[in-house]
Design a protein around this motif. Structure first.
Motif, PDB file in Angstrom:
ATOM      1  N   ARG A  97       0.815  -1.205   0.000  1.00  0.00           N
ATOM      2  CA  ARG A  97       0.000   0.000   0.000  1.00  0.00           C
ATOM      3  C   ARG A  97       0.855   1.263   0.000  1.00  0.00           C
ATOM      4  NH1 ARG A  97      -5.043  -1.898   3.966  1.00  0.00           N
ATOM      5  NH2 ARG A  97      -5.567  -3.734   2.680  1.00  0.00           N
ATOM      6  N   PHE A  98       0.299   2.302  -0.637  1.00  0.00           N
ATOM      7  CA  PHE A  98       1.045   3.536  -0.867  1.00  0.00           C
ATOM      8  C   PHE A  98       1.591   4.119   0.427  1.00  0.00           C
ATOM      9  CE2 PHE A  98       1.690   8.006  -1.509  1.00  0.00           C
ATOM     10  CZ  PHE A  98       2.148   8.118  -2.814  1.00  0.00           C
ATOM     11  N   ALA A  99       0.740   4.262   1.425  1.00  0.00           N
ATOM     12  CA  ALA A  99       1.174   4.895   2.674  1.00  0.00           C
ATOM     13  C   ALA A  99       2.289   4.097   3.340  1.00  0.00           C
ATOM     14  CB  ALA A  99      -0.018   5.034   3.620  1.00  0.00           C
ATOM     15  N   ASP A 100       2.189   2.775   3.291  1.00  0.00           N
ATOM     16  CA  ASP A 100       3.227   1.944   3.900  1.00  0.00           C
ATOM     17  C   ASP A 100       4.544   2.070   3.141  1.00  0.00           C
ATOM     18  OD1 ASP A 100       1.417   1.044   5.796  1.00  0.00           O
ATOM     19  OD2 ASP A 100       0.799  -0.675   4.589  1.00  0.00           O
ATOM     20  N   MET A 101       4.458   2.132   1.812  1.00  0.00           N
ATOM     21  CA  MET A 101       5.674   2.295   1.010  1.00  0.00           C
ATOM     22  C   MET A 101       6.327   3.645   1.276  1.00  0.00           C
ATOM     23  SD  MET A 101       5.107   0.591  -2.724  1.00  0.00           S
ATOM     24  CE  MET A 101       4.925  -1.183  -2.922  1.00  0.00           C
ATOM     25  N   GLN A 102       5.501   4.678   1.415  1.00  0.00           N
ATOM     26  CA  GLN A 102       6.059   6.003   1.667  1.00  0.00           C
ATOM     27  C   GLN A 102       6.753   6.043   3.021  1.00  0.00           C
ATOM     28  OE1 GLN A 102       3.223   9.242   1.762  1.00  0.00           O
ATOM     29  NE2 GLN A 102       4.779  10.717   1.116  1.00  0.00           N
ATOM     30  N   ALA A 103       6.126   5.417   4.022  1.00  0.00           N
ATOM     31  CA  ALA A 103       6.734   5.402   5.348  1.00  0.00           C
ATOM     32  C   ALA A 103       8.043   4.619   5.364  1.00  0.00           C
ATOM     33  CB  ALA A 103       5.752   4.797   6.358  1.00  0.00           C
ATOM     34  N   ALA A 104       8.100   3.514   4.605  1.00  0.00           N
ATOM     35  CA  ALA A 104       9.287   2.658   4.615  1.00  0.00           C
ATOM     36  C   ALA A 104      10.432   3.232   3.797  1.00  0.00           C
ATOM     37  CB  ALA A 104       8.922   1.270   4.087  1.00  0.00           C
ATOM     38  N   THR A 105      10.122   3.919   2.689  1.00  0.00           N
ATOM     39  CA  THR A 105      11.173   4.426   1.808  1.00  0.00           C
ATOM     40  C   THR A 105      11.553   5.871   2.099  1.00  0.00           C
ATOM     41  OG1 THR A 105       9.579   5.174   0.128  1.00  0.00           O
ATOM     42  CG2 THR A 105      10.404   2.904  -0.053  1.00  0.00           C
ATOM     43  N   GLY A 106      10.625   6.643   2.655  1.00  0.00           N
ATOM     44  CA  GLY A 106      10.875   8.065   2.856  1.00  0.00           C
ATOM     45  C   GLY A 106      10.773   8.874   1.584  1.00  0.00           C
ATOM     46  N   ALA A 107      10.212   8.287   0.530  1.00  0.00           N
ATOM     47  CA  ALA A 107      10.099   8.983  -0.748  1.00  0.00           C
ATOM     48  C   ALA A 107       9.052  10.092  -0.677  1.00  0.00           C
ATOM     49  CB  ALA A 107       9.711   7.993  -1.849  1.00  0.00           C
ATOM     50  N   PRO A 108       9.317  11.246  -1.281  1.00  0.00           N
ATOM     51  CA  PRO A 108       8.274  12.272  -1.382  1.00  0.00           C
ATOM     52  C   PRO A 108       7.051  11.704  -2.096  1.00  0.00           C
ATOM     53  CG  PRO A 108      10.416  13.158  -2.018  1.00  0.00           C
ATOM     54  CD  PRO A 108      10.590  11.682  -1.881  1.00  0.00           C
ATOM     55  N   ARG A 109       5.884  12.190  -1.724  1.00  0.00           N
ATOM     56  CA  ARG A 109       4.640  11.629  -2.241  1.00  0.00           C
ATOM     57  C   ARG A 109       4.588  11.636  -3.766  1.00  0.00           C
ATOM     58  NH1 ARG A 109      -0.177  10.376  -0.044  1.00  0.00           N
ATOM     59  NH2 ARG A 109      -1.996  10.368  -1.448  1.00  0.00           N
ATOM     60  N   GLN A 110       4.956  12.761  -4.370  1.00  0.00           N
ATOM     61  CA  GLN A 110       4.893  12.859  -5.832  1.00  0.00           C
ATOM     62  C   GLN A 110       5.896  11.911  -6.488  1.00  0.00           C
ATOM     63  OE1 GLN A 110       5.392  17.085  -6.632  1.00  0.00           O
ATOM     64  NE2 GLN A 110       3.183  17.312  -6.964  1.00  0.00           N
ATOM     65  N   VAL A 111       7.074  11.781  -5.899  1.00  0.00           N
ATOM     66  CA  VAL A 111       8.087  10.882  -6.447  1.00  0.00           C
ATOM     67  C   VAL A 111       7.602   9.441  -6.380  1.00  0.00           C
ATOM     68  CG1 VAL A 111      10.402   9.938  -6.092  1.00  0.00           C
ATOM     69  CG2 VAL A 111      10.013  12.405  -5.914  1.00  0.00           C
ATOM     70  N   LEU A 112       7.067   9.042  -5.228  1.00  0.00           N
ATOM     71  CA  LEU A 112       6.575   7.670  -5.079  1.00  0.00           C
ATOM     72  C   LEU A 112       5.430   7.393  -6.038  1.00  0.00           C
ATOM     73  CD1 LEU A 112       6.576   4.972  -3.639  1.00  0.00           C
ATOM     74  CD2 LEU A 112       5.128   5.984  -1.860  1.00  0.00           C
ATOM     75  N   SER A 113       4.508   8.339  -6.176  1.00  0.00           N
ATOM     76  CA  SER A 113       3.391   8.163  -7.097  1.00  0.00           C
ATOM     77  C   SER A 113       3.884   7.957  -8.525  1.00  0.00           C
ATOM     78  CB  SER A 113       2.467   9.384  -7.023  1.00  0.00           C
ATOM     79  OG  SER A 113       1.374   9.240  -7.906  1.00  0.00           O
TER      80      SER A 113
END
Length: 226
Positions: free
Chosen positions: A43-59
Protein backbone atom coordinates in the motif's frame (compact mmCIF):
# COMPACT_ATOMS: atom_id res chain seq x y z
CA UNK A 1 28.01 2.47 -25.38
CA UNK A 2 30.84 1.95 -27.80
CA UNK A 3 30.84 -0.71 -30.47
CA UNK A 4 32.44 -3.97 -29.34
CA UNK A 5 34.03 -6.44 -31.71
CA UNK A 6 33.48 -10.17 -31.68
CA UNK A 7 36.30 -11.64 -33.73
CA UNK A 8 36.29 -9.66 -36.97
CA UNK A 9 32.56 -8.86 -36.82
CA UNK A 10 31.73 -5.59 -35.06
CA UNK A 11 28.32 -5.19 -33.43
CA UNK A 12 26.74 -2.09 -32.00
CA UNK A 13 25.15 -2.28 -28.56
CA UNK A 14 22.46 0.33 -29.00
CA UNK A 15 20.01 -2.42 -28.00
CA UNK A 16 21.98 -3.44 -24.90
CA UNK A 17 19.76 -5.33 -22.44
CA UNK A 18 21.52 -3.74 -19.46
CA UNK A 19 20.77 -0.26 -20.77
CA UNK A 20 17.14 -1.17 -21.50
CA UNK A 21 16.67 -2.52 -17.98
CA UNK A 22 18.28 0.53 -16.36
CA UNK A 23 15.91 2.75 -18.34
CA UNK A 24 13.12 1.27 -16.19
CA UNK A 25 14.67 0.49 -12.81
CA UNK A 26 18.00 2.33 -12.77
CA UNK A 27 17.09 4.89 -10.10
CA UNK A 28 17.22 4.88 -6.30
CA UNK A 29 13.53 5.31 -5.49
CA UNK A 30 12.50 2.64 -7.97
CA UNK A 31 14.79 0.10 -6.34
CA UNK A 32 13.50 1.05 -2.89
CA UNK A 33 9.90 0.60 -4.05
CA UNK A 34 10.80 -2.83 -5.39
CA UNK A 35 12.60 -3.65 -2.15
CA UNK A 36 9.40 -2.98 -0.24
CA UNK A 37 7.28 -4.89 -2.75
CA UNK A 38 9.51 -7.95 -2.26
CA UNK A 39 9.10 -7.51 1.50
CA UNK A 40 5.33 -7.74 1.12
CA UNK A 41 4.52 -4.03 1.36
CA UNK A 42 1.66 -3.23 -1.00
CA UNK A 43 0.00 0.00 0.00
CA UNK A 44 1.04 3.54 -0.87
CA UNK A 45 1.17 4.89 2.67
CA UNK A 46 3.23 1.94 3.90
CA UNK A 47 5.67 2.30 1.01
CA UNK A 48 6.06 6.00 1.67
CA UNK A 49 6.73 5.40 5.35
CA UNK A 50 9.29 2.66 4.62
CA UNK A 51 11.17 4.43 1.81
CA UNK A 52 10.88 8.07 2.86
CA UNK A 53 10.10 8.98 -0.75
CA UNK A 54 8.27 12.27 -1.38
CA UNK A 55 4.64 11.63 -2.24
CA UNK A 56 4.89 12.86 -5.83
CA UNK A 57 8.09 10.88 -6.45
CA UNK A 58 6.58 7.67 -5.08
CA UNK A 59 3.39 8.16 -7.10
CA UNK A 60 5.43 8.64 -10.28
CA UNK A 61 7.62 5.57 -9.62
CA UNK A 62 4.61 3.35 -8.89
CA UNK A 63 2.84 4.57 -12.03
CA UNK A 64 5.92 3.82 -14.15
CA UNK A 65 6.33 0.32 -12.68
CA UNK A 66 2.66 -0.40 -13.39
CA UNK A 67 3.00 0.98 -16.92
CA UNK A 68 6.06 -1.19 -17.58
CA UNK A 69 4.31 -4.29 -16.23
CA UNK A 70 6.41 -4.89 -13.10
CA UNK A 71 3.57 -4.07 -10.70
CA UNK A 72 -0.19 -4.43 -10.99
CA UNK A 73 -2.94 -2.56 -9.20
CA UNK A 74 -5.41 -4.48 -7.04
CA UNK A 75 -8.31 -2.47 -5.57
CA UNK A 76 -9.16 -2.66 -1.88
CA UNK A 77 -11.47 -0.80 0.48
CA UNK A 78 -11.14 -0.33 4.21
CA UNK A 79 -14.43 -0.04 6.15
CA UNK A 80 -15.75 3.50 5.88
CA UNK A 81 -13.01 4.50 3.42
CA UNK A 82 -12.97 5.07 -0.33
CA UNK A 83 -11.56 2.44 -2.66
CA UNK A 84 -7.80 2.50 -3.11
CA UNK A 85 -5.22 0.37 -4.92
CA UNK A 86 -2.59 -2.04 -3.67
CA UNK A 87 0.54 -2.64 -5.73
CA UNK A 88 1.52 -6.25 -6.27
CA UNK A 89 4.43 -7.74 -8.17
CA UNK A 90 3.77 -9.34 -11.53
CA UNK A 91 5.76 -12.27 -12.87
CA UNK A 92 8.00 -9.77 -14.65
CA UNK A 93 8.55 -7.92 -11.40
CA UNK A 94 9.28 -11.09 -9.42
CA UNK A 95 11.95 -12.02 -11.96
CA UNK A 96 13.96 -9.03 -10.69
CA UNK A 97 14.39 -10.68 -7.30
CA UNK A 98 17.81 -12.23 -8.05
CA UNK A 99 19.05 -8.76 -9.04
CA UNK A 100 17.87 -7.30 -5.74
CA UNK A 101 19.52 -10.12 -3.80
CA UNK A 102 22.77 -9.66 -5.75
CA UNK A 103 22.77 -5.94 -4.89
CA UNK A 104 22.16 -6.81 -1.25
CA UNK A 105 24.98 -9.33 -1.15
CA UNK A 106 27.35 -6.80 -2.72
CA UNK A 107 26.32 -4.22 -0.13
CA UNK A 108 26.77 -6.77 2.66
CA UNK A 109 30.29 -7.50 1.45
CA UNK A 110 31.52 -3.98 0.77
CA UNK A 111 29.22 -1.51 2.57
CA UNK A 112 27.84 -3.16 5.69
CA UNK A 113 30.70 -2.14 7.98
CA UNK A 114 32.19 -4.08 10.86
CA UNK A 115 28.81 -5.15 12.20
CA UNK A 116 28.16 -7.44 9.26
CA UNK A 117 24.99 -7.86 7.16
CA UNK A 118 21.98 -5.99 8.58
CA UNK A 119 19.52 -8.66 7.41
CA UNK A 120 19.79 -12.34 6.57
CA UNK A 121 17.86 -14.22 3.89
CA UNK A 122 16.89 -17.77 4.76
CA UNK A 123 15.08 -20.48 2.83
CA UNK A 124 11.56 -20.73 4.20
CA UNK A 125 11.51 -24.48 3.54
CA UNK A 126 14.58 -25.46 5.59
CA UNK A 127 15.92 -22.34 7.28
CA UNK A 128 19.32 -22.38 5.54
CA UNK A 129 20.92 -19.14 4.38
CA UNK A 130 20.21 -18.21 0.77
CA UNK A 131 23.20 -18.08 -1.59
CA UNK A 132 23.54 -17.04 -5.21
CA UNK A 133 25.67 -18.95 -7.68
CA UNK A 134 26.31 -18.70 -11.41
CA UNK A 135 26.14 -21.90 -13.44
CA UNK A 136 26.37 -22.57 -17.13
CA UNK A 137 23.78 -24.69 -18.94
CA UNK A 138 25.99 -27.75 -18.39
CA UNK A 139 25.92 -27.24 -14.62
CA UNK A 140 29.48 -25.90 -14.18
CA UNK A 141 29.88 -23.17 -11.58
CA UNK A 142 31.15 -19.86 -12.99
CA UNK A 143 33.33 -17.97 -10.53
CA UNK A 144 33.25 -14.57 -12.24
CA UNK A 145 33.72 -12.52 -15.41
CA UNK A 146 37.10 -14.10 -16.18
CA UNK A 147 35.31 -17.36 -16.90
CA UNK A 148 32.72 -15.79 -19.23
CA UNK A 149 33.07 -15.22 -22.99
CA UNK A 150 30.48 -12.82 -24.47
CA UNK A 151 29.20 -13.70 -27.94
CA UNK A 152 26.77 -11.86 -30.22
CA UNK A 153 23.20 -12.96 -29.59
CA UNK A 154 20.35 -13.29 -32.07
CA UNK A 155 19.33 -9.69 -31.39
CA UNK A 156 22.76 -8.14 -31.99
CA UNK A 157 22.72 -5.39 -34.61
CA UNK A 158 25.35 -5.27 -37.34
CA UNK A 159 27.36 -2.09 -37.24
CA UNK A 160 27.24 0.22 -40.23
CA UNK A 161 30.32 0.00 -42.53
CA UNK A 162 31.63 3.41 -41.42
CA UNK A 163 31.33 2.42 -37.78
CA UNK A 164 32.92 -0.95 -38.48
CA UNK A 165 35.90 0.82 -40.02
CA UNK A 166 36.32 2.94 -36.92
CA UNK A 167 35.96 -0.10 -34.65
CA UNK A 168 38.80 -1.98 -36.35
CA UNK A 169 42.22 -0.43 -35.62
CA UNK A 170 44.59 0.18 -38.51
CA UNK A 171 47.21 -2.57 -38.68
CA UNK A 172 49.98 -0.04 -39.28
CA UNK A 173 49.25 1.94 -36.12
CA UNK A 174 47.54 -0.47 -33.78
CA UNK A 175 50.70 -2.34 -32.92
CA UNK A 176 50.09 -4.73 -30.08
CA UNK A 177 47.01 -2.90 -28.81
CA UNK A 178 43.93 -5.11 -28.36
CA UNK A 179 40.98 -4.62 -30.68
CA UNK A 180 37.75 -3.07 -29.49
CA UNK A 181 37.30 -0.37 -26.88
CA UNK A 182 33.81 -1.29 -25.72
CA UNK A 183 32.76 -3.41 -22.77
CA UNK A 184 32.52 -6.53 -24.94
CA UNK A 185 35.68 -5.96 -26.94
CA UNK A 186 38.80 -8.11 -26.97
CA UNK A 187 40.76 -5.90 -24.61
CA UNK A 188 42.74 -6.13 -21.38
CA UNK A 189 40.91 -8.22 -18.86
CA UNK A 190 38.71 -6.69 -16.21
CA UNK A 191 37.77 -3.37 -17.88
CA UNK A 192 34.00 -3.76 -17.95
CA UNK A 193 30.96 -5.67 -16.76
CA UNK A 194 31.29 -8.22 -19.55
CA UNK A 195 35.07 -8.16 -19.83
CA UNK A 196 37.23 -11.20 -19.28
CA UNK A 197 38.56 -9.70 -16.07
CA UNK A 198 40.42 -11.05 -13.08
CA UNK A 199 38.34 -12.48 -10.29
CA UNK A 200 37.14 -9.80 -7.94
CA UNK A 201 36.63 -7.07 -10.57
CA UNK A 202 32.92 -7.77 -10.89
CA UNK A 203 30.23 -8.60 -8.36
CA UNK A 204 30.70 -11.94 -6.66
CA UNK A 205 28.72 -14.86 -8.00
CA UNK A 206 28.32 -15.98 -4.42
CA UNK A 207 27.95 -13.98 -1.29
CA UNK A 208 26.69 -14.03 2.26
CA UNK A 209 22.98 -14.35 2.37
CA UNK A 210 20.96 -11.42 3.64
CA UNK A 211 16.95 -9.87 4.29
CA UNK A 212 14.71 -10.66 7.24
CA UNK A 213 11.35 -12.16 6.56
CA UNK A 214 9.32 -9.78 8.64
CA UNK A 215 11.06 -6.40 8.62
CA UNK A 216 9.23 -3.70 6.71
CA UNK A 217 11.73 -1.48 4.98
CA UNK A 218 14.32 -4.23 4.95
CA UNK A 219 15.89 -5.49 1.72
CA UNK A 220 13.91 -8.05 -0.27
CA UNK A 221 12.49 -10.94 1.66
CA UNK A 222 11.00 -13.06 -1.04
CA UNK A 223 8.61 -13.14 -3.97
CA UNK A 224 5.27 -11.41 -3.66
CA UNK A 225 2.25 -13.66 -3.44
CA UNK A 226 -0.58 -12.11 -5.46
Amino acid sequence: MSEPTFGDAPFRVDNCSIERTLAIVGEKWTFLVLREAFSGVRRFADMQAATGAPRQVLSARLARLVEEGLLRKVPYREPGQRQRDEYRLTEMGRDLYPIMVALMHWGDRYRSGSGGPPVLLTHRGCGALVEQRFRCAEGHEVAGPREVTPLPGPGALNVAPAVAARATPDTDTAGDQPRGDGPHGDRPRGDGPHGDGPRGDGPSATGPATPDAGTTGAPPRGGDTP
